[in-house]
Write an enzyme that holds these catalytic residues in place. Structure first.
Site, mmCIF file in Angstrom:
data_model
loop_
_atom_site.group_PDB
_atom_site.id
_atom_site.type_symbol
_atom_site.label_atom_id
_atom_site.label_comp_id
_atom_site.label_asym_id
_atom_site.label_seq_id
_atom_site.Cartn_x
_atom_site.Cartn_y
_atom_site.Cartn_z
ATOM 1 N N ARG A 154 -13.623 14.382 -9.700
ATOM 2 C CA ARG A 154 -13.552 15.412 -10.747
ATOM 3 C C ARG A 154 -12.769 14.891 -11.933
ATOM 4 O O ARG A 154 -11.788 14.170 -11.766
ATOM 5 C CB ARG A 154 -12.805 16.660 -10.214
ATOM 6 C CG ARG A 154 -13.495 17.369 -9.085
ATOM 7 C CD ARG A 154 -12.529 18.252 -8.335
ATOM 8 N NE ARG A 154 -11.468 17.462 -7.690
ATOM 9 C CZ ARG A 154 -10.430 17.970 -7.047
ATOM 10 N NH1 ARG A 154 -10.263 19.273 -6.963
ATOM 11 N NH2 ARG A 154 -9.530 17.171 -6.487
ATOM 12 N N CYS A 260 -21.009 17.752 -15.876
ATOM 13 C CA CYS A 260 -21.715 17.547 -14.605
ATOM 14 C C CYS A 260 -22.512 18.759 -14.138
ATOM 15 O O CYS A 260 -23.731 18.681 -14.037
ATOM 16 C CB CYS A 260 -20.708 17.142 -13.531
ATOM 17 S SG CYS A 260 -19.764 15.700 -14.009
HETATM 18 C C1 UGA Z 1 -17.657 18.232 -10.716
HETATM 19 C C2 UGA Z 1 -17.513 18.169 -9.195
HETATM 20 O O1 UGA Z 1 -16.465 19.032 -8.752
HETATM 21 C C3 UGA Z 1 -17.220 16.738 -8.738
HETATM 22 O O2 UGA Z 1 -17.200 16.679 -7.315
HETATM 23 C C4 UGA Z 1 -18.335 15.820 -9.271
HETATM 24 O O3 UGA Z 1 -18.102 14.464 -8.919
HETATM 25 C C5 UGA Z 1 -18.384 15.922 -10.783
HETATM 26 O O4 UGA Z 1 -18.653 17.297 -11.144
HETATM 27 C C6 UGA Z 1 -19.508 15.031 -11.253
HETATM 28 O O5 UGA Z 1 -20.675 15.296 -10.894
HETATM 29 O O6 UGA Z 1 -19.231 14.000 -11.871
HETATM 30 P P1 UGA Z 1 -15.927 18.340 -12.770
HETATM 31 O O7 UGA Z 1 -17.118 18.684 -13.600
HETATM 32 O O8 UGA Z 1 -15.002 17.282 -13.242
HETATM 33 O O9 UGA Z 1 -16.383 17.895 -11.288
HETATM 34 O O10 UGA Z 1 -15.034 19.660 -12.636
HETATM 35 P P2 UGA Z 1 -14.796 20.828 -11.572
HETATM 36 O O11 UGA Z 1 -13.394 20.813 -11.166
HETATM 37 O O12 UGA Z 1 -15.812 20.786 -10.499
HETATM 38 O O13 UGA Z 1 -15.020 22.119 -12.494
HETATM 39 C C7 UGA Z 1 -16.293 22.378 -13.093
HETATM 40 C C8 UGA Z 1 -16.244 23.708 -13.807
HETATM 41 O O14 UGA Z 1 -16.195 24.785 -12.878
HETATM 42 C C9 UGA Z 1 -15.040 23.913 -14.730
HETATM 43 O O15 UGA Z 1 -15.475 24.477 -15.953
HETATM 44 C C10 UGA Z 1 -14.144 24.865 -13.973
HETATM 45 O O16 UGA Z 1 -13.366 25.662 -14.816
HETATM 46 C C11 UGA Z 1 -15.186 25.706 -13.249
HETATM 47 N N1 UGA Z 1 -14.673 26.374 -12.028
HETATM 48 C C12 UGA Z 1 -14.273 25.643 -10.964
HETATM 49 C C13 UGA Z 1 -14.633 27.767 -11.978
HETATM 50 O O17 UGA Z 1 -15.003 28.466 -12.941
HETATM 51 N N2 UGA Z 1 -14.172 28.366 -10.842
HETATM 52 C C14 UGA Z 1 -13.774 27.657 -9.766
HETATM 53 O O18 UGA Z 1 -13.373 28.285 -8.756
HETATM 54 C C15 UGA Z 1 -13.808 26.267 -9.828
#
Ligand code: UGA
Length: 431
Positions: A154, A260
């Site tokens: 992430r 992503c």
């Molecule tokens: C995501 C995946 O979590 C990674 O495992 C993956 O490797 C990566 O994409 C990728 O394909 O390269 P990332 O996009 O860095 O990682 O961020 P996340 O932490 O997954 O968050 C994504 C979005 O979901 C953010 O906007 C975050 O605010 C949102 N989110 C996350 C929520 O709204 N609620 C949650 O409970 C969790």
């Protein structure tokens, strides 16, 4: 082992550092000479906590070098990790241009066996195409293997995730090639799953699609919770203690963004459509996400009566904390609506800046939270940076004109803010 990492964005640079830590000599290659020049000067062209120190350590020790010319460095390396971007195209499919360019260059310049490890998120079936593209570019039929080894790290915690993976997926047609990678990752101490290349490619999409769906599930339920005066946070906690459900990714808010989830979900939907299928559930997850920021705006508009002439502070631009990445950040959908409807918008982000294309007279960015909140009628929190969670909200209320706090990430302490005199509203908190 001498390894080339092609594409030094946050995945490539983190991978380079991990491989150096695992004892390899790594050359990071990128077609963007500015990026390479910055990295050679010890500067990361993006913000990723902890990565700069690790990079400096290995660069100074001579474990990592950089080059903008793959062709000149390929001879000395047996293994090439592909970490280039696969952005969305207009029809939702992944743009494979950069992957194809690297593979063609590998084919055209290789003069001995190469092991090619695909880390970029690529559509299911790409491994077969990758072999084809390399062969088409080859002048002589040198042997090679293409392995799918999807990345799960992430942004914002890339270094930690790279060094502490939950699992490693290796999709390979050749058992021998898979073993080489397994040996390389041996010390990482996590489950290793060896599959066919297409299965590995699908695992990556399925993982991101599932997490995106989980978020949309809780976000849609949050809207119902508001109507029924129920707290989605308590509901999520009550659900999450069930290990079959789990707490993670059940935080309701203004929706997911980033480089992503949106792109990968669109790409999977496109893959299904090509097979003549619709992934109904996933399509609805997208629909919920596309409207979630509007739901937050609708609630805020209701509280203010109108946005016309109101002064609104937006806290956080990046799609999540600990990154400067603005790709598909909900804030970038929210701000234009506020401006179009006549609001004056004052923005703060600890790292990210308003993109050039969005600049407007009634939109300003401020270096401190206090300046940002000066005279505002309402605050809208878009990114749960620690600076906001730790802020002195008692003092900050004194500089505001109004007292509305719309917490778009359900991240702040509601009881405390209400006790201080804020009119606090979250997403799905039932108030
Ligand atoms: C995501 C995946 O979590 C990674 O495992 C993956 O490797 C990566 O994409 C990728 O394909 O390269 P990332 O996009 O860095 O990682 O961020 P996340 O932490 O997954 O968050 C994504 C979005 O979901 C953010 O906007 C975050 O605010 C949102 N989110 C996350 C929520 O709204 N609620 C949650 O409970 C969790």
């Amino acid at each position: 082992m001498n390894i080339i990492v092609a594409g030094v964005g946050y995945v490539g640079t983190t991978t380079a550092v991990l491989l150096a830590e695992l004892g390899c000599k790594v050359t990071g290659v990128d077609v963007n000479p500015d990026k390479i020049a910055a990295l050679k000067n010890g500067q990361l062209p993006f913000y990723e906590p902890g990565l700069d120190q690790m990079l400096k350590k290995h660069y100074e020790a001579g474990n990592i070098a950089f080059s903008s010319d793959l062709g000149t460095v390929i001879t000395d390396h047996d293994v090439i990790f592909i970490c280039v971007g696969t952005p969305s195209q207009a029809d939702g499919s992944a743009d494979m241009r950069y992957v194809r360019e690297v593979l063609s260059e590998i084919g055209a310049t290789m003069e001995s066996y190469k092991l090619i490890v695909m880390k970029s998120t690529v559509p299911i079936g790409t491994q077969v195409l990758a072999e084809q593209w390399i062969k088409e570019a080859q002048h002589q039929p040198y042997a090679f293997d293409v392995i799918s080894n999807p990345e799960f790290l992430r942004e914002g915690s890339a270094v930690y995730d790279a060094f502490h993976p939950d699992r490693i997926v290796i999709g390979s047609k050749s058992a021998e090639a898979a073993t080489k990678l397994q040996v390389l990752y041996e010390t990482l101490n996590c489950p290793v799953l060896t599959t066919t290349p297409a299965t590995a490619e699908m695992i990556k999409y399925a993982s991101n699609a599932f997490l995106a769906t989980k978020i949309s599930f809780i976000n849609e339920l949050a809207r119902l919770c508001d109507a029924l005066h129920v707290s989605i946070t308590d509901v999520a906690a009550g659900m999450g203690y069930d290990p079959r459900i789990g707490m993670a990714f059940l935080r309701a808010g203004i929706g997911y963004g980033g480089s992503c989830f949106p792109k990968d979900v669109r790409s999977l939907l496109h893959t299904a459509a090509k097979q003549g299928m619709s992934l109904h559930l996933l399509q609805q997850a997208v629909n919920v996400n596309d409207t979630q920021y509007k739901y937050a705006l609708h609630r805020l508009r209701d509280l203010l009566g109108t946005f016309q002439g109101k002064r609104i502070a937006v806290l956080g631009l990046s799609f999540k904390p600990e990154t400067d990445d603005l790709r598909e950040a909900p804030s970038l959908s929210i701000i234009p609506v506020l401006l179009t409807e006549g609001a004056v918008v004052q923005v703060h982000d600890p790292i990210a800046s308003i993109p050039d294309g969005m600049r407007a007279d009634k939109l300003t960015q401020h270096p401190s939270i206090e300046d940002t909140l000066l005279d505002v009628d309402a605050v809208l929190l878009c990114t749960e940076w620690n600076a906001y969670i730790q802020a002195d909200w008692e003092k900050l209320l004194t500089v505001m004109k109004g007292s509305i706090m719309m917490d778009g990430r359900n991240a702040l302490n509601r009881e405390r803010l209400e006790a201080l005199g804020y009119q606090y509203v979250g997403i799905g908190l039932g108030n």
